[in-house]
Write a protein that holds these residues in place. Structure first.
Motif, mmCIF file in Angstrom:
data_model
loop_
_atom_site.group_PDB
_atom_site.id
_atom_site.type_symbol
_atom_site.label_atom_id
_atom_site.label_comp_id
_atom_site.label_asym_id
_atom_site.label_seq_id
_atom_site.Cartn_x
_atom_site.Cartn_y
_atom_site.Cartn_z
ATOM 1 N N ASN A 73 12.683 -33.313 80.651
ATOM 2 C CA ASN A 73 14.016 -33.165 80.101
ATOM 3 C C ASN A 73 14.330 -34.385 79.229
ATOM 4 O OD1 ASN A 73 16.918 -33.633 79.989
ATOM 5 N ND2 ASN A 73 17.149 -32.050 81.535
ATOM 6 N N ARG A 127 13.460 -30.695 67.576
ATOM 7 C CA ARG A 127 14.244 -30.296 68.739
ATOM 8 C C ARG A 127 15.462 -31.201 68.900
ATOM 9 N NH1 ARG A 127 15.194 -30.743 74.097
ATOM 10 N NH2 ARG A 127 15.371 -28.802 75.229
ATOM 11 N N LEU A 128 15.278 -32.495 68.655
ATOM 12 C CA LEU A 128 16.412 -33.416 68.743
ATOM 13 C C LEU A 128 17.465 -33.066 67.699
ATOM 14 C CD1 LEU A 128 14.556 -36.813 69.238
ATOM 15 C CD2 LEU A 128 15.538 -35.323 70.988
ATOM 16 N N TRP A 129 17.030 -32.839 66.466
ATOM 17 C CA TRP A 129 17.970 -32.528 65.389
ATOM 18 C C TRP A 129 18.662 -31.192 65.644
ATOM 19 C CZ3 TRP A 129 20.473 -35.374 62.250
ATOM 20 C CH2 TRP A 129 21.130 -34.823 61.150
ATOM 21 N N ASP A 130 17.903 -30.220 66.124
ATOM 22 C CA ASP A 130 18.480 -28.902 66.402
ATOM 23 C C ASP A 130 19.525 -28.966 67.511
ATOM 24 O OD1 ASP A 130 16.859 -27.828 64.454
ATOM 25 O OD2 ASP A 130 15.389 -27.007 65.867
ATOM 26 N N HIS A 131 19.454 -29.992 68.362
ATOM 27 C CA HIS A 131 20.413 -30.156 69.459
ATOM 28 C C HIS A 131 21.259 -31.414 69.287
ATOM 29 C CE1 HIS A 131 17.412 -27.405 71.153
ATOM 30 N NE2 HIS A 131 18.445 -26.903 71.799
ATOM 31 N N ARG A 132 21.451 -31.830 68.047
ATOM 32 C CA ARG A 132 22.143 -33.099 67.783
ATOM 33 C C ARG A 132 23.572 -33.133 68.295
ATOM 34 N NH1 ARG A 132 21.131 -30.436 63.186
ATOM 35 N NH2 ARG A 132 22.815 -29.856 61.791
ATOM 36 N N GLU A 133 24.263 -31.998 68.295
ATOM 37 C CA GLU A 133 25.652 -32.012 68.771
ATOM 38 C C GLU A 133 25.718 -32.378 70.249
ATOM 39 O OE1 GLU A 133 27.878 -28.533 67.663
ATOM 40 O OE2 GLU A 133 27.184 -28.684 65.591
ATOM 41 N N GLU A 134 24.841 -31.802 71.046
ATOM 42 C CA GLU A 134 24.877 -32.101 72.480
ATOM 43 C C GLU A 134 24.215 -33.430 72.821
ATOM 44 O OE1 GLU A 134 21.607 -29.025 74.066
ATOM 45 O OE2 GLU A 134 22.900 -28.355 72.426
ATOM 46 N N LEU A 135 23.329 -33.933 71.950
ATOM 47 C CA LEU A 135 22.637 -35.194 72.210
ATOM 48 C C LEU A 135 23.302 -36.402 71.548
ATOM 49 C CD1 LEU A 135 18.945 -34.005 71.809
ATOM 50 C CD2 LEU A 135 20.162 -34.526 73.937
ATOM 51 N N SER A 136 24.247 -36.155 70.663
ATOM 52 C CA SER A 136 24.812 -37.251 69.859
ATOM 53 C C SER A 136 25.427 -38.367 70.699
ATOM 54 C CB SER A 136 25.833 -36.711 68.860
ATOM 55 O OG SER A 136 26.932 -36.135 69.541
#
Length: 114
Positions: free
Chosen positions: A1, A33-42
């Protein structure tokens, strides 16, 4: 994860940097994958790579996310690149704080002319 990895990085005093989050123009492994989930990872990632080598990633630059410019240096031709130019002390805590606060300048370093 990925969140476990980020927590581990931060528990060891490191910064979580999203390297190569978008297409770099080179054939290499990416972290889309990081960029595609940037809103939740920001809120977890300290900075997103905005440049690699000679390429500036406008998509990242215009995103409003915290940024950093770095590049791999495997051969002399890679010296010409974008870098993060920190104006503070050359001390780890100051450098990390400058990155977190986005207190730096992006600077392009060309090859020296002989």
């Amino acid at each position: 994860n990925i969140l476990d990895v980020i927590r581990s990085i931060k528990a060891q005093g490191g910064l979580a940097i999203a390297a190569h989050p978008v297409y770099t123009g080179e054939l290499e492994s990416q972290t889309y994958r990081l960029w595609d989930h940037r809103e939740e990872l920001s809120e977890h990632i300290d900075a997103w790579e905005v440049a690699s080598g000679k390429r500036l990633f406008n998509e990242v630059l215009l995103s409003g996310l915290p940024i950093i410019a770095n590049s791999d240096l495997h051969k002399p031709s890679q010296v010409e690149s974008w870098k993060t130019y920190i104006h503070g002390e050359r001390e780890l805590a100051s450098i990390k704080n400058a990155i977190r606060q986005q207190d730096f300048t992006l600077k392009y370093f060309p090859l020296a002319q002989e």
